[in-house]
Design an enzyme around this catalytic site. Structure first.
Site, PDB file in Angstrom:
ATOM      1  N   ASN A  34       0.877  -1.179   0.000  1.00  0.00           N
ATOM      2  CA  ASN A  34       0.000   0.000   0.000  1.00  0.00           C
ATOM      3  C   ASN A  34       0.912   1.226   0.000  1.00  0.00           C
ATOM      4  OD1 ASN A  34       0.304   1.261   2.715  1.00  0.00           O
ATOM      5  ND2 ASN A  34      -0.493  -0.686   3.470  1.00  0.00           N
ATOM      6  N   ASN A  81      -8.006  -7.742   9.548  1.00  0.00           N
ATOM      7  CA  ASN A  81      -8.133  -8.254   8.182  1.00  0.00           C
ATOM      8  C   ASN A  81      -8.376  -9.759   8.098  1.00  0.00           C
ATOM      9  OD1 ASN A  81      -5.675  -5.878   7.462  1.00  0.00           O
ATOM     10  ND2 ASN A  81      -7.712  -5.818   6.587  1.00  0.00           N
ATOM     11  N   ARG A 100       0.456 -11.640   2.158  1.00  0.00           N
ATOM     12  CA  ARG A 100      -0.375 -11.829   3.359  1.00  0.00           C
ATOM     13  C   ARG A 100      -1.158 -13.143   3.379  1.00  0.00           C
ATOM     14  NH1 ARG A 100      -3.242  -6.836   6.087  1.00  0.00           N
ATOM     15  NH2 ARG A 100      -3.135  -8.398   7.739  1.00  0.00           N
ATOM     16  N   ARG A 148      -8.629  -3.776  -2.677  1.00  0.00           N
ATOM     17  CA  ARG A 148      -8.354  -5.036  -1.980  1.00  0.00           C
ATOM     18  C   ARG A 148      -9.496  -6.054  -2.113  1.00  0.00           C
ATOM     19  NH1 ARG A 148      -4.100  -4.887   1.757  1.00  0.00           N
ATOM     20  NH2 ARG A 148      -2.549  -3.433   0.990  1.00  0.00           N
ATOM     21  N   HIS A 177      -8.369   0.604   2.159  1.00  0.00           N
ATOM     22  CA  HIS A 177      -9.344  -0.192   2.904  1.00  0.00           C
ATOM     23  C   HIS A 177     -10.428   0.760   3.414  1.00  0.00           C
ATOM     24  CE1 HIS A 177      -6.490  -3.693   4.271  1.00  0.00           C
ATOM     25  NE2 HIS A 177      -7.348  -4.159   3.385  1.00  0.00           N
ATOM     26  N   ASP A 179     -11.674   0.925   6.294  1.00  0.00           N
ATOM     27  CA  ASP A 179     -11.390   1.440   7.647  1.00  0.00           C
ATOM     28  C   ASP A 179     -10.310   2.518   7.677  1.00  0.00           C
ATOM     29  OD1 ASP A 179      -9.001   0.038   7.480  1.00  0.00           O
ATOM     30  OD2 ASP A 179      -9.425  -1.312   9.147  1.00  0.00           O
ATOM     31  N   CYS A 272      -7.185  -1.192  12.453  1.00  0.00           N
ATOM     32  CA  CYS A 272      -6.552  -2.347  11.783  1.00  0.00           C
ATOM     33  C   CYS A 272      -6.028  -3.379  12.779  1.00  0.00           C
ATOM     34  CB  CYS A 272      -5.366  -1.909  10.952  1.00  0.00           C
ATOM     35  SG  CYS A 272      -5.683  -0.557   9.846  1.00  0.00           S
TER      36      CYS A 272
HETATM   37  N1  ARG Z   1       0.377  -3.425   5.614  1.00  0.00           N
HETATM   38  C1  ARG Z   1      -0.969  -3.898   5.731  1.00  0.00           C
HETATM   39  C2  ARG Z   1      -1.563  -4.154   4.357  1.00  0.00           C
HETATM   40  O1  ARG Z   1      -1.244  -3.421   3.455  1.00  0.00           O
HETATM   41  C3  ARG Z   1      -1.791  -2.936   6.502  1.00  0.00           C
HETATM   42  C4  ARG Z   1      -3.174  -3.417   6.757  1.00  0.00           C
HETATM   43  C5  ARG Z   1      -3.983  -2.440   7.518  1.00  0.00           C
HETATM   44  N2  ARG Z   1      -5.231  -2.980   7.877  1.00  0.00           N
HETATM   45  C6  ARG Z   1      -6.402  -2.361   7.761  1.00  0.00           C
HETATM   46  N3  ARG Z   1      -7.446  -2.947   8.246  1.00  0.00           N
HETATM   47  N4  ARG Z   1      -6.529  -1.234   7.119  1.00  0.00           N
HETATM   48  O2  ARG Z   1      -2.318  -5.062   4.149  1.00  0.00           O
END
Ligand code: ARG
Length: 277
Positions: A34, A81, A100, A148, A177, A179, A272
């Site tokens: 991201n 997540n 991930r 995403r 995202h 959130d 998050c």
């Molecule tokens: N580095 C993580 C990603 O890019 C951060 C996730 C953050 N989570 C969230 N719920 N916004 O997936």
């Protein structure tokens, strides 16, 4: 089903009893999936910030369960997540990025061990759980999609319970995202950053949540919307300006700020790090 009806109009922030968090034992920034990701994490500082957040949540009377982070999965701290919870059911995530996907089996194991009914484990559309989807009350799911989560996944997600699904289109890559730019506060309000959404979604959010509070660009960039509402507290990263504070106060909410600098190096903050159970 009876239970569903009874809880349909209560805000999740009022009902919340338990959350899951993953202590940042092996938290680093090793890749960039991201636009925020980069820099070197100060591990001690990260652990302190995580503990401060945990305490802020406990102070509102919510029990925090924990799951150990697995080495080699640096983003596992962002446990929100892992899926979305509806009563005793979980709809599991399927991550967009291969960096991930290794987290998925650990979450599945935890959900099974803790008695959740599993949904979505055999479905291939990308879905990033509480990062993109949230209930403001159990009658309504805010369903983000864009970089995403695939829009189509909600045909499946919506089958896990008796609720309406409002699809929210995310159009700004920085707010990847839901959130990162939307935090439900009350039945009529969210804290949000309008430019992160398509015009149609902005209209729909305002129609359904007419008392919503729009943050400015500076606040949005400080990840102020990556907050978590618990009872009458909005627990957010540092950077809430006076106008926003006053607007929340008028709705009966207090701001509790927690420094999230280390997690923002990975594009994450308060919301998050927490999965609502
Ligand atoms: N580095 C993580 C990603 O890019 C951060 C996730 C953050 N989570 C969230 N719920 N916004 O997936």
């Amino acid at each position: 089903m009876e239970n569903t009806k009874m809880t349909a109009k209560r805000a999740v922030s009022e009902l919340l009893q338990r959350v899951l968090m993953v202590p940042p034992q092996h938290f680093t920034v090793e890749y960039a999936i991201n636009p925020w990701m980069g820099g070197v994490v100060n591990k001690e500082k990260a652990m302190k910030q995580w503990k401060d957040l945990k305490l802020a949540i406990e102070n509102e009377g919510v029990k925090v369960l924990t799951l150990d982070q697995v080495q080699g999965l640096p983003d596992m701290v962002f446990v929100c997540n892992s899926g979305i919870i509806y009563q005793d059911r979980v709809y599991l995530s399927r991550f967009r990025h291969k960096e991930r996907t290794g987290e998925q089996k650990h979450y599945l194991e935890w959900f099974k061990k803790n008695g959740f009914k599993i949904y979505g484990d055999d479905y291939s559309e990308c879905f990033e759980g509480g990062g993109d989807a949230c209930f403001s009350d159990y009658g309504l799911l805010w369903a983000g999609f864009g970089s995403r989560t695939n829009k189509n996944v909600y045909q499946q997600v919506s089958k896990i319970g008796n609720f309406e699904t409002v699809k929210c289109e995310l159009v700004n890559p920085k707010f990847y995202h839901l959130d990162t730019c939307f935090c439900p506060v009350s039945e009529k309000a969210a804290l949000w950053y309008p430019p992160a959404f398509s015009q149609a979604t902005q209209n729909e959010i305002l129609r359904r949540l007419p008392e919503s509070i729009a943050v400015n660009e500076k606040e949005a960039t400080a990840f102020v919307c990556n907050a978590i509402t618990v009872r009458k507290a909005v627990i957010s990263p540092i950077g809430v300006e006076q106008a926003t504070r006053d607007a929340l106060k008028r709705l009966g909410f207090n701001v509790v700020e927690v420094d999230m600098s280390e997690f923002m190096k990975s594009g994450g903050a308060c919301q998050c790090l927490v999965l609502k159970l």
